[in-house]
Design an enzyme around this catalytic site. Structure first.
Site, short mmCIF file in Angstrom:
data_model
loop_
_atom_site.label_atom_id
_atom_site.label_comp_id
_atom_site.label_asym_id
_atom_site.label_seq_id
_atom_site.Cartn_x
_atom_site.Cartn_y
_atom_site.Cartn_z
N HIS A 100 33.22 49.52 38.42
CA HIS A 100 34.31 49.01 37.60
C HIS A 100 33.90 47.83 36.72
O HIS A 100 34.68 47.39 35.87
CB HIS A 100 35.51 48.63 38.48
CG HIS A 100 36.82 48.89 37.84
ND1 HIS A 100 38.01 49.03 38.53
CD2 HIS A 100 37.18 49.05 36.53
CE1 HIS A 100 39.00 49.26 37.70
NE2 HIS A 100 38.52 49.27 36.47
N ASP A 123 44.36 50.64 40.87
CA ASP A 123 43.24 50.20 41.70
C ASP A 123 43.75 49.68 43.04
O ASP A 123 44.82 49.07 43.10
CB ASP A 123 42.50 49.08 40.95
CG ASP A 123 41.08 48.86 41.41
OD1 ASP A 123 40.80 49.05 42.60
OD2 ASP A 123 40.24 48.47 40.57
N HIS A 125 42.17 47.30 44.41
CA HIS A 125 41.74 45.91 44.34
C HIS A 125 42.26 45.25 43.06
O HIS A 125 42.60 45.92 42.10
CB HIS A 125 40.21 45.84 44.39
CG HIS A 125 39.60 46.59 45.52
ND1 HIS A 125 39.23 47.92 45.43
CD2 HIS A 125 39.33 46.21 46.79
CE1 HIS A 125 38.75 48.32 46.59
NE2 HIS A 125 38.80 47.31 47.44
N ASP A 127 40.37 43.01 41.26
CA ASP A 127 39.25 42.76 40.33
C ASP A 127 39.47 41.48 39.53
O ASP A 127 39.13 41.40 38.35
CB ASP A 127 39.02 43.97 39.41
CG ASP A 127 38.57 45.20 40.18
OD1 ASP A 127 38.18 45.06 41.35
OD2 ASP A 127 38.60 46.30 39.61
N HIS A 140 31.66 43.98 39.84
CA HIS A 140 32.71 45.00 39.77
C HIS A 140 34.04 44.49 40.33
O HIS A 140 35.07 45.13 40.13
CB HIS A 140 32.28 46.32 40.43
CG HIS A 140 32.39 46.36 41.93
ND1 HIS A 140 32.55 47.54 42.61
CD2 HIS A 140 32.36 45.37 42.86
CE1 HIS A 140 32.62 47.29 43.91
NE2 HIS A 140 32.49 45.98 44.08
N ASP A 227 40.57 53.25 38.74
CA ASP A 227 39.55 53.24 39.78
C ASP A 227 39.96 54.29 40.81
O ASP A 227 41.07 54.25 41.33
CB ASP A 227 39.49 51.85 40.42
CG ASP A 227 38.32 51.68 41.38
OD1 ASP A 227 37.99 52.64 42.09
OD2 ASP A 227 37.78 50.55 41.44
N ASP A 229 39.31 54.51 43.77
CA ASP A 229 39.70 53.98 45.08
C ASP A 229 41.16 53.54 45.12
O ASP A 229 41.67 53.15 46.17
CB ASP A 229 38.76 52.87 45.55
CG ASP A 229 38.90 51.54 44.81
OD1 ASP A 229 39.98 51.23 44.30
OD2 ASP A 229 37.90 50.78 44.77
N GLU A 272 34.17 54.41 39.40
CA GLU A 272 33.83 54.33 40.83
C GLU A 272 33.71 55.69 41.52
O GLU A 272 33.88 55.79 42.74
CB GLU A 272 34.81 53.42 41.58
CG GLU A 272 34.80 51.97 41.12
CD GLU A 272 33.59 51.16 41.61
OE1 GLU A 272 32.77 51.71 42.37
OE2 GLU A 272 33.47 49.98 41.22
#
Length: 300
Positions: A100, A123, A125, A127, A140, A227, A229, A272
């Site tokens: 990412h 996402d 996360h 980030d 990332h 992303d 994930d 990702e």
């Protein structure tokens, strides 16, 4: 959406520590993305992959607390220039990662073309780390912070302006793993976040409705940074930092369908995808299916 799409692959694996994500663009192509989009009536130009430099070191730099800063900066500059050219040429830029950290270059290339660029960050996360808050030094985990104008000066200097997006123009969807510094930054900047709690409680339809309403009046373009994930690992196992309890495959299709209906999205990246950690290219196949929905694929 524009009927011409230019694809850029970014085989970046230096923004984190797990090998294999550099093969993500190839895995996505292998999963039939070009044929799928062509079947929807789009003219596709595959511009190939940008070149990524070598890792400088295994461990974090003692002075910066960052890994592979120089190589990430150089790749980001190259990507920013390519994305800028694609938009100048009138095409829709579609970027495949890679980790990412590539979003630093993507947004540096997209942002000069809009007065008030909106961003949907799909996402697990945030980030939103910087060198000061990152537990790992992995870049990332920093691209959204960098795009907001926070981070190492070499990362901020990519592109025309240090601040690519405004915090009030960002919507984070699917968050369920945030570091302490990220939580503080979200509160300080007033970033709109829909965690899995909101998705569970309100439902994805309401979350996307609210997100679209939030962005449509104050932005003149919206970038989707997805992303894999963000999805639950049962649906997208081939990612470097999986987090249990994520967005489902069907919820993600609904989100993409609603974004397509809104007409807001003007650029996108899917990141990702790590085929080494995957099951029979399942995650790349999911990514391609979601792109189908984002670009107007319908059952009937």
């Amino acid at each position: 959406m524009k009927k011409n799409i230019s694809i850029i692959g970014v085989p970046m694996d230096l923004g984190q520590m797990r090998r294999g994500v550099d093969m993500g663009p190839s895995a996505i192509r292998y999963a039939g993305v070009i044929e799928r989009l062509e079947d929807l009536g789009y003219a596709i130009k595959d511009l190939g992959d940008i070149k990524i430099g070598q890792a400088e070191r295994v461990h974090k730099d003692r002075d910066t607390n960052l890994r592979n800063l120089k190589a990430v900066v150089e790749a980001s500059k190259t990507l920013a220039a390519k994305v800028d050219d694609v938009i100048e040429g009138g095409d829709f830029p579609l970027i495949f990662g890679g980790d990412h950290s590539i979003a630093i270059g993507t947004l540096a290339g997209v942002s000069p073309h809009y007065e008030n660029l909106g961003v949907i960050w799909y996402d697990a996360h945030g980030d939103l780390n910087t060198a000061d808050t990152s537990p790992s030094g992995n870049i990332h985990g920093m691209p959204l912070a960098v795009s907001l104008g926070l981070g190492h000066e070499d990362l901020l200097d990519i592109g025309h302006d240090r601040v690519k997006i405004k915090p009030e123009n960002v919507v984070l969807i699917g968050a369920r793993s945030l570091d302490e510094g990220e939580r503080e930054l979200i509160k300080e900047k007033g970033i709109k976040v829909y965690t899995m709690h909101e998705i569970d409680r309100l439902g994805m339809a309401k979350v996307m409705e609210d997100a679209i309403d939030y962005l449509k009046e104050k932005t003149d373009g919206v970038h989707l940074s997805l992303d894999l994930d963000g999805l639950d690992p049962s649906d997208a196992p081939g990612v470097g930092t999986p987090v249990l309890g994520g967005i489902s495959y069907r919820e993600s299709h609904l989100a993409m369908e609603m974004l397509e209906e809104s007409g807001l999205v003007t650029s996108a990246e899917f990141v990702e995808v790590n085929p080494i950690l995957d099951e029979k290219n399942k995650t790349a196949t999911v990514a391609v299916a979601l792109m189908g929905s984002l670009f107007g694929e319908k059952l009937l």
